[in-house]
Design a protein around this motif. Structure first.
Motif, PDB file in Angstrom:
ATOM      1  N   PRO A   1       0.837  -1.211   0.000  1.00 55.38           N
ATOM      2  CA  PRO A   1       0.000   0.000   0.000  1.00 55.38           C
ATOM      3  C   PRO A   1       0.868   1.254   0.000  1.00 55.38           C
ATOM      4  O   PRO A   1       1.912   1.303   0.636  1.00 55.38           O
ATOM      5  N   SER A   2       0.418   2.278  -0.721  1.00 51.47           N
ATOM      6  CA  SER A   2       1.224   3.492  -0.847  1.00 51.47           C
ATOM      7  C   SER A   2       0.681   4.639  -0.015  1.00 51.47           C
ATOM      8  O   SER A   2       1.183   5.756  -0.102  1.00 51.47           O
TER       9      SER A   2
ATOM     10  N   LYS B   1      -1.075   6.150  -5.929  1.00 51.73           N
ATOM     11  CA  LYS B   1      -1.818   4.958  -6.333  1.00 51.73           C
ATOM     12  C   LYS B   1      -3.016   4.695  -5.437  1.00 51.73           C
ATOM     13  O   LYS B   1      -3.951   3.996  -5.810  1.00 51.73           O
ATOM     14  N   ALA B   2      -3.003   5.260  -4.249  1.00 50.39           N
ATOM     15  CA  ALA B   2      -4.091   5.019  -3.304  1.00 50.39           C
ATOM     16  C   ALA B   2      -5.410   5.602  -3.769  1.00 50.39           C
ATOM     17  O   ALA B   2      -6.440   5.334  -3.175  1.00 50.39           O
ATOM     18  N   VAL B   3      -5.409   6.434  -4.844  1.00 46.13           N
ATOM     19  CA  VAL B   3      -6.675   6.924  -5.362  1.00 46.13           C
ATOM     20  C   VAL B   3      -7.586   5.756  -5.718  1.00 46.13           C
ATOM     21  O   VAL B   3      -8.797   5.857  -5.664  1.00 46.13           O
TER      22      VAL B   3
ATOM     23  N   ASP C   1     -11.189  -0.095  -0.865  1.00 45.25           N
ATOM     24  CA  ASP C   1     -10.465  -1.324  -1.182  1.00 45.25           C
ATOM     25  C   ASP C   1      -9.288  -1.417  -0.215  1.00 45.25           C
ATOM     26  O   ASP C   1      -8.314  -0.678  -0.338  1.00 45.25           O
ATOM     27  N   GLU C   2      -9.399  -2.307   0.744  1.00 48.08           N
ATOM     28  CA  GLU C   2      -8.395  -2.394   1.808  1.00 48.08           C
ATOM     29  C   GLU C   2      -7.010  -2.743   1.297  1.00 48.08           C
ATOM     30  O   GLU C   2      -6.008  -2.454   1.954  1.00 48.08           O
ATOM     31  N   SER C   3      -6.943  -3.402   0.139  1.00 44.02           N
ATOM     32  CA  SER C   3      -5.631  -3.788  -0.384  1.00 44.02           C
ATOM     33  C   SER C   3      -4.807  -2.575  -0.807  1.00 44.02           C
ATOM     34  O   SER C   3      -3.591  -2.667  -0.946  1.00 44.02           O
TER      35      SER C   3
END
Length: 364
Positions: free
Chosen positions: A127-128, A206-208, A221-223
């Motif tokens: 995760p970022s 990327k977490a968008v 999305d928890e991933s």
């Protein structure tokens, strides 16, 4: 191997599906249930990765059961199995990973397993973004600089916190909770614009992609994220499954719980989950204290009992345990000091006195 359960009110269907899954070599069947209630109780205390659910079952159908299972474990994958093709849209609205029509073939199951494998590969990506909900609300990029992400306004912060806490929530519930006083058209406009600003704040990250939205609901999305709340809840679940073998997990949980959920944020909707999380954490601390008592490690037990009293100073039973341990360790002055603290707290908060048996411990 992935751990799976099968729930179907037809025994023959269960056997057929079991054989296909076992032949795949990728699935371990850890439970088969004709009764949905029994399946739900099983998942309460056993880790499960995938649930294969028949949709048409009496009393509790597969759709309802999936919702109950998601409440227990939001990371659980659900595959609906049915003899009818008129549930597909509803199935995907329930965030199912796939929808299988009976009779199931090996070829069709291989496509389902491909979807599960693909999701696992995505989940394995680091995760970022880091979300901290304990002891406040903070967002950070998980890069070398660990820069903090600033959200546009208090309402933007509240929407983001609400989404992360709920994981999956309908747009109607969001509006009813955050914009209940507005006309429907304006409320919908506010939701869309506020969601836009949340996404914009993390758009160069990327977490968008962690915010998944459609016309009806929005989910996290928890991933795609690291979240201290999610990590703590996973630890609590692990500890519940095997409390006597998890001394290290207790320490990890204590390190994660840096303060109340969304401390300092006066969100009315957050009060109930905050209290529930705190109670779950107190139960965890108590289990840790009991474990170290069993292991004849009184100093560690004292530590965990003390942490409980920081959160709930009115726990007379915990003060009793601490006083007893202090006396056993020959620290009678500390025991008396702990008694005086309890005495003052009970008098101030409840207008009562400690149980006489506690002072009897000190004076005997």
């Amino acid at each position: 191997m992935l751990r799976a359960i099968i729930v179907d009110d037809e025994e023959l269907s269960i056997k057929r599906l079991k054989n296909i899954l076992i032949d795949s070599g990728e699935i371990e069947i850890c439970g088969m249930f004709l009764n949905p209630v029994e399946a739900y109780e099983f998942v309460k205390s056993n880790p499960v990765d995938v649930a294969f659910l028949d949709i048409s079952m009496p009393e509790i159908n597969g759709m309802k059961l999936s919702g109950l299972l998601f409440e227990l474990d939001a990371s659980l994958d659900v595959v609906f199995v049915t003899g009818h093709d008129n549930y597909a849209v509803q199935a995907y609205d329930m965030s199912a990973i796939d929808y299988l029509l009976k009779p199931i073939t090996t070829q069709r199951m291989s496509k389902t397993l491909d979807k599960i494998r693909k999701k696992l590969r995505v989940s394995s990506v680091e995760p970022s973004i880091a979300i901290h909900l304990l002891n406040g609300l903070k967002l950070y990029r998980r890069d070398q600089n660990k820069a903090q992400i600033k959200l546009r306004s208090p309402k933007t912060e509240e929407l983001f916190a609400f989404l992360v806490c709920k994981r999956t929530v309908s747009r109607e519930e969001i509006i009813d909770t955050l914009w209940s006083g507005l006309e429907p058209e304006k409320a919908w406009k506010n939701l869309n614009s506020t969601l836009y600003y949340v996404r914009k704040a993390i758009s160069d990250n990327k977490a968008v992609h962690c915010i998944v939205a459609d016309r009806n609901e929005i989910r996290i999305d928890e991933s795609g994220v690291y979240c201290d709340l999610y990590e703590l809840e996973r630890l609590i679940k692990k500890i519940r499954l095997a409390p006597t073998n998890n001394a290290e997990l207790f320490e990890q949980a204590e390190a994660l719980y840096t303060g109340q959920l969304l401390k300092g944020k006066a969100y009315e909707w957050a009060s109930a989950p905050m209290r529930q999380l705190e109670q779950n954490y107190i139960l965890l601390l108590e289990a840790a204290a009991r474990l170290h008592l069993q292991r004849s490690e009184p100093l560690k037990s004292l530590h965990y009992f003390g942490e409980i009293l920081k959160l709930d100073a009115l726990r007379e039973d915990v003060s009793h345990e601490m006083i007893r341990l202090l006396i056993e360790l020959g620290r009678r002055n500390e025991a008396l000091r702990q008694y005086r603290i309890l005495e003052a707290t009970l008098q101030h908060e409840l207008g009562t006195k400690p149980n006489p048996s506690i002072i009897d411990l000190i004076t005997s």
